[in-house]
Design a protein around this motif. Structure first.
Motif, PDB file in Angstrom:
ATOM      1  N   VAL A  67      -6.817   5.035  -9.356  1.00 57.16           N
ATOM      2  CA  VAL A  67      -7.643   5.505 -10.472  1.00 57.16           C
ATOM      3  C   VAL A  67      -8.016   6.964 -10.206  1.00 57.16           C
ATOM      4  O   VAL A  67      -8.440   7.308  -9.097  1.00 57.16           O
ATOM      5  CB  VAL A  67      -8.925   4.645 -10.581  1.00 57.16           C
ATOM      6  CG1 VAL A  67      -9.847   5.189 -11.660  1.00 57.16           C
ATOM      7  CG2 VAL A  67      -8.564   3.187 -10.852  1.00 57.16           C
ATOM      8  N   GLY A 134       3.236  -1.349  -5.992  1.00 59.06           N
ATOM      9  CA  GLY A 134       2.191  -2.033  -6.753  1.00 59.06           C
ATOM     10  C   GLY A 134       2.676  -2.239  -8.180  1.00 59.06           C
ATOM     11  O   GLY A 134       3.873  -2.176  -8.449  1.00 59.06           O
ATOM     12  N   GLY A 136       1.813  -0.542 -11.837  1.00 53.47           N
ATOM     13  CA  GLY A 136       1.074   0.460 -12.595  1.00 53.47           C
ATOM     14  C   GLY A 136       1.075   0.069 -14.059  1.00 53.47           C
ATOM     15  O   GLY A 136       1.972  -0.638 -14.529  1.00 53.47           O
TER      16      GLY A 136
HETATM   17  C1  BGC Z   1      -2.739   1.170  -8.366  1.00 50.98           C
HETATM   18  C2  BGC Z   1      -2.429   1.862  -9.676  1.00 50.98           C
HETATM   19  C3  BGC Z   1      -1.021   2.392  -9.646  1.00 50.98           C
HETATM   20  C4  BGC Z   1      -0.045   1.284  -9.299  1.00 50.98           C
HETATM   21  C5  BGC Z   1       1.387   1.777  -9.204  1.00 50.98           C
HETATM   22  C6  BGC Z   1      -1.706   0.103  -8.099  1.00 50.98           C
HETATM   23  O1  BGC Z   1      -1.967  -0.520  -6.876  1.00 50.98           O
HETATM   24  O2  BGC Z   1      -4.028   0.592  -8.381  1.00 50.98           O
HETATM   25  O3  BGC Z   1      -3.344   2.898  -9.900  1.00 50.98           O
HETATM   26  O4  BGC Z   1      -0.701   2.950 -10.898  1.00 50.98           O
HETATM   27  O5  BGC Z   1      -0.391   0.667  -8.076  1.00 50.98           O
HETATM   28  O6  BGC Z   1       1.554   2.732  -8.223  1.00 50.98           O
END
Ligand code: BGC
Length: 246
Positions: A67, A134, A136
Motif C-alpha cells: 500500500v 503475491g 495484486g
Molecule cells: C501486496 C500488494 C501487491 C501484491 C502484488 C501483495 O502482497 O499487499 O500491495 O500489489 O502483493 O505484488
C-alpha cells in the motif's frame, strides 16, 4: 514524455525508459535479481543503479508491492518489513538524484493494461489481478483507478495470496487444474463483491492462461494481460506522467 519506469518485485527490481505516448520501451530493460530481501536503503541503491545504467536525467516512476499513500509505504507483505512507514518518495528520489513518483505495483500494471493493453478503450467496470509472489489488485471504472488489496482477503483462514498466487501454485506443487479451481473460487468471491464486467489476469503466469482459464467460471469477460510481465514498468512510467500533470 520519456519516463524511467521501475518495477520492484519479490525477486527482482527492473526498469526501462518508456515512451508514455506509445507504452513502448525505449531501450532493453535492466534487471537486478534480489534473491535476498533488500532493506529500503539497499533497494533504493539498486534503483539508483538502474538510473545510472540508463544515465537517466528525466522523471522516474516506481511501482512497489504494498500500500502506498502519497509517497509513503504502509504495508510490505512480501518484502522487508522496514519498508513499512518509509518515505519512499524521498529515499528513492535521493538515490536516483531525480524526482520520483511511487505507486502500488498492481495499480501501475493496471494503468498500462487500461491504456495500451487488454483494457484499452474499455470504460466499464474492470478488475485486474496480478498473480506473482503475491496477488495484486486494482479496480477501474470509467478510466478512474482504485488500488486495492484483495490478495489479503481471507480464504480458508489464510490470506488468499498464500493459496492462489502463482508462487503458491509452485510452492504447493498444484496441478493447473487444482490451482485453476482454487482461483475460480477466489475470482467468484471477488465477482460477488464487485461485479466487474472485465477481469484482466496479469503476472508472468498469464502467458500460460490456456492452461488454467478453462477452470475459471465467471460472468465477466476474462482476458490475459497483454503486457505479461512488463506492465509494471510501463505503468510506473504512466503514473509518474499523471502525477506531473496533476
Ligand atoms: C501486496 C500488494 C501487491 C501484491 C502484488 C501483495 O502482497 O499487499 O500491495 O500489489 O502483493 O505484488
Amino acid at each position: 514524455m520519456r519516463v524511467l519506469g521501475i518495477d520492484i518485485g519479490g525477486s527482482a527490481i527492473k526498469g526501462a525508459p518508456v515512451d508514455t505516448a506509445t507504452g513502448r520501451h525505449l531501450a532493453g530493460r535492466f534487471r537486478i535479481e534480489t534473491p535476498l530481501q533488500l532493506s529500503p536503503v539497499e533497494m533504493a541503491e539498486a534503483a539508483g543503479m538502474i538510473g545510472a545504467h540508463f544515465r537517466w536525467r528525466g522523471p522516474v516512476g516506481i511501482g512497489f508491492p504494498g500500500v502506498v499513500h502519497g509517497g509513503t509505504i504502509l504495508t510490505s507483505a512480501n518484502l522487508d518489513k522496514k519498508f513499512i512507514g518509509c518515505d519512499a518518495q524521498e529515499l528513492f528520489s535521493k538515490a536516483l538524484g531525480r524526482p520520483v513518483a511511487i505507486t502500488n505495483d498492481a495499480a501501475a500494471a493496471g494503468l498500462a493494461e487500461m491504456k495500451f493493453g487488454a483494457g484499452r478503450r474499455f470504460a466499464g467496470k474492470a478488475l485486474m489481478l496480478t498473480l506473482g509472489t503475491g496477488i495484486g489488485s486494482v479496480l477501474f471504472f470509467r478510466g478512474a483507478l482504485f488500488p486495492c488489496e484483495l490478495g489479503h482477503l481471507q480464504m480458508d483462514g489464510r490470506d488468499a495470496e498464500r493459496r492462489v498466487s502463482a508462487a503458491a501454485r509452485r510452492r504447493k506443487g498444484l496441478t493447473w487444474k487444482q490451482w485453476g479451481r482454487r482461483l475460480s473460487l477466489y475470482v467468484g468471491t471477488l465477482e460477488d463483491l464487485f461485479w466487474p464486467e472485465l477481469i484482466i489476469i496479469g503476472g508472468g503466469v498469464s502467458a500460460k492462461h490456456d492452461r488454467f482459464f478453462k477452470y475459471i467460471t465467471t460472468r465477466a469477460r476474462l482476458v490475459p494481460a497483454e503486457f505479461l510481465n512488463e506492465a509494471g514498468i510501463v505503468g510506473a512510467a504512466l503514473w509518474a506522467e499523471q502525477e506531473r500533470r496533476s
